[in-house]
Design a protein around this motif. Sequence first.
Motif, short mmCIF file in Angstrom:
data_model
loop_
_atom_site.label_atom_id
_atom_site.label_comp_id
_atom_site.label_asym_id
_atom_site.label_seq_id
_atom_site.Cartn_x
_atom_site.Cartn_y
_atom_site.Cartn_z
N ARG A 58 0.84 -1.20 0.00
CA ARG A 58 0.00 0.00 0.00
C ARG A 58 0.88 1.25 0.00
O ARG A 58 0.60 2.23 -0.70
CB ARG A 58 -0.92 0.01 1.22
CG ARG A 58 -1.97 -1.08 1.23
CD ARG A 58 -3.04 -0.80 2.26
NE ARG A 58 -3.77 0.42 1.93
CZ ARG A 58 -4.51 1.09 2.79
NH1 ARG A 58 -4.60 0.69 4.04
NH2 ARG A 58 -5.17 2.17 2.43
N PHE A 59 1.95 1.22 0.78
CA PHE A 59 2.88 2.34 0.80
C PHE A 59 3.57 2.46 -0.56
O PHE A 59 3.71 3.56 -1.11
CB PHE A 59 3.94 2.14 1.89
CG PHE A 59 3.45 2.45 3.28
CD1 PHE A 59 3.76 3.66 3.89
CD2 PHE A 59 2.71 1.52 3.99
CE1 PHE A 59 3.32 3.94 5.18
CE2 PHE A 59 2.27 1.79 5.28
CZ PHE A 59 2.58 3.00 5.88
N LYS A 60 3.99 1.33 -1.10
CA LYS A 60 4.69 1.32 -2.38
C LYS A 60 3.81 1.91 -3.49
O LYS A 60 4.27 2.71 -4.32
CB LYS A 60 5.09 -0.11 -2.74
CG LYS A 60 5.99 -0.23 -3.96
CD LYS A 60 7.40 0.23 -3.66
CE LYS A 60 8.35 -0.12 -4.78
NZ LYS A 60 9.73 0.31 -4.49
N HIS A 61 2.55 1.53 -3.50
CA HIS A 61 1.64 2.02 -4.52
C HIS A 61 1.42 3.53 -4.39
O HIS A 61 1.31 4.24 -5.40
CB HIS A 61 0.30 1.28 -4.44
CG HIS A 61 0.41 -0.16 -4.82
ND1 HIS A 61 -0.52 -1.10 -4.46
CD2 HIS A 61 1.36 -0.83 -5.53
CE1 HIS A 61 -0.16 -2.29 -4.92
NE2 HIS A 61 0.97 -2.14 -5.57
N ALA A 62 1.33 4.02 -3.15
CA ALA A 62 1.15 5.45 -2.93
C ALA A 62 2.36 6.23 -3.46
O ALA A 62 2.22 7.29 -4.08
CB ALA A 62 0.94 5.74 -1.45
N LEU A 63 3.54 5.68 -3.24
CA LEU A 63 4.75 6.34 -3.73
C LEU A 63 4.81 6.32 -5.26
O LEU A 63 5.13 7.32 -5.90
CB LEU A 63 5.99 5.65 -3.16
CG LEU A 63 6.57 6.24 -1.86
CD1 LEU A 63 5.53 6.22 -0.74
CD2 LEU A 63 7.81 5.47 -1.44
N ARG A 64 4.47 5.18 -5.84
CA ARG A 64 4.51 5.06 -7.30
C ARG A 64 3.50 6.00 -7.96
O ARG A 64 3.78 6.60 -9.00
CB ARG A 64 4.21 3.62 -7.71
CG ARG A 64 5.41 2.69 -7.56
CD ARG A 64 5.07 1.30 -8.01
NE ARG A 64 6.24 0.43 -8.00
CZ ARG A 64 6.20 -0.89 -8.17
NH1 ARG A 64 5.02 -1.48 -8.36
NH2 ARG A 64 7.30 -1.61 -8.15
N ALA A 65 2.32 6.14 -7.35
CA ALA A 65 1.30 7.03 -7.91
C ALA A 65 1.78 8.47 -7.93
O ALA A 65 1.36 9.26 -8.78
CB ALA A 65 0.01 6.92 -7.09
N ALA A 66 2.67 8.80 -7.01
CA ALA A 66 3.23 10.15 -6.95
C ALA A 66 4.52 10.27 -7.76
O ALA A 66 5.15 11.33 -7.77
CB ALA A 66 3.48 10.54 -5.49
N ALA B 108 10.63 8.67 7.36
CA ALA B 108 11.25 9.72 6.57
C ALA B 108 10.76 9.69 5.13
O ALA B 108 10.55 10.74 4.50
CB ALA B 108 12.77 9.59 6.60
N VAL B 109 10.54 8.49 4.59
CA VAL B 109 10.06 8.34 3.21
C VAL B 109 8.63 8.85 3.08
O VAL B 109 8.28 9.55 2.11
CB VAL B 109 10.15 6.87 2.77
CG1 VAL B 109 9.49 6.66 1.41
CG2 VAL B 109 11.61 6.41 2.71
N VAL B 110 7.78 8.53 4.05
CA VAL B 110 6.39 8.99 4.01
C VAL B 110 6.34 10.51 4.13
O VAL B 110 5.54 11.17 3.45
CB VAL B 110 5.57 8.33 5.13
CG1 VAL B 110 4.12 8.81 5.08
CG2 VAL B 110 5.62 6.81 5.02
N CYS B 111 7.20 11.09 4.95
CA CYS B 111 7.26 12.55 5.05
C CYS B 111 7.72 13.16 3.74
O CYS B 111 7.21 14.21 3.32
CB CYS B 111 8.20 12.96 6.19
SG CYS B 111 7.54 12.72 7.85
N GLU B 112 8.67 12.52 3.07
CA GLU B 112 9.13 13.03 1.78
C GLU B 112 8.03 12.94 0.73
O GLU B 112 7.90 13.80 -0.14
CB GLU B 112 10.37 12.29 1.31
CG GLU B 112 10.96 12.88 0.04
CD GLU B 112 12.31 12.32 -0.35
OE1 GLU B 112 12.77 12.62 -1.47
OE2 GLU B 112 12.90 11.57 0.46
N LEU B 113 7.22 11.89 0.81
CA LEU B 113 6.07 11.76 -0.10
C LEU B 113 5.17 12.98 0.03
O LEU B 113 4.73 13.56 -0.97
CB LEU B 113 5.30 10.48 0.22
CG LEU B 113 3.98 10.26 -0.52
CD1 LEU B 113 4.23 10.07 -2.01
CD2 LEU B 113 3.24 9.05 0.06
N SER B 114 4.91 13.39 1.25
CA SER B 114 4.09 14.58 1.50
C SER B 114 4.78 15.82 0.96
O SER B 114 4.15 16.67 0.31
CB SER B 114 3.83 14.73 3.00
OG SER B 114 3.17 15.94 3.29
N ALA B 115 6.07 15.93 1.20
CA ALA B 115 6.82 17.11 0.76
C ALA B 115 6.82 17.25 -0.75
O ALA B 115 6.88 18.36 -1.28
CB ALA B 115 8.26 17.03 1.28
#
Length: 204
Positions: free
Chosen positions: A96-104, A118-125
């Motif tokens: 689920r995390f991987k898919h969210a990152l790929r979609a972005a 840190a990766v999830v925070c960077e996704l937001s950034a």
Amino acid sequence: MSSDVRTAHMVASVLLGYPDERLYDGLGVLAEAVNGLPTGEVRERLSAFLSHVAGTDRSELAAHYVATFDLKRRCCPYLTYYAYGDTRKRGAALLRFKHALRAAGFEPADGELPDHLAVVCELSARGAVREARRLLTEHRAGVEVLRAALAEERSPYADVVAAVLATLPPAGTREQEAALRLAAQGPPAEAVGLEPYSMMEAGR
């Protein structure tokens, strides 16, 4: 404001990574970004950590980071660990995390797992604020336990995690109970590692 959340998460993403040149070369930019945030807990917590960095020898901070995040399971920065431990369910949660990152259009550097805080925070950034906050909110109990564990260890990183939590809506009763339960019982145990995640990724 979402722009303030993005800024706070951008700073947190750097601060929660290993303290290398990316941190030290960017200290001026990070401090400027934090000073531009509204007065409140997020700004105060991030400022406190930056002050700690400025007054701490680089090798000492690096040693503390390794001793805290790499050697203490109770201070694990990987969010799915708290909910699923080393069980088969963790593989699906990681996807689920991987898919969210790929979609972005975001791929973590150095093969880092997608559920690292840190990766999830960077996704937001990077602009996917809604998706990142959803993941953080879904795993809020784990983030709360991480903050408490860091606070018990008297780690300055507790300030950074607390700042991230302060960007989320207030925790409800159910979330508070989940955090207390997780703190008392710990994550589930099932020694299968992350093989299901690797296998599912290989098939995609």
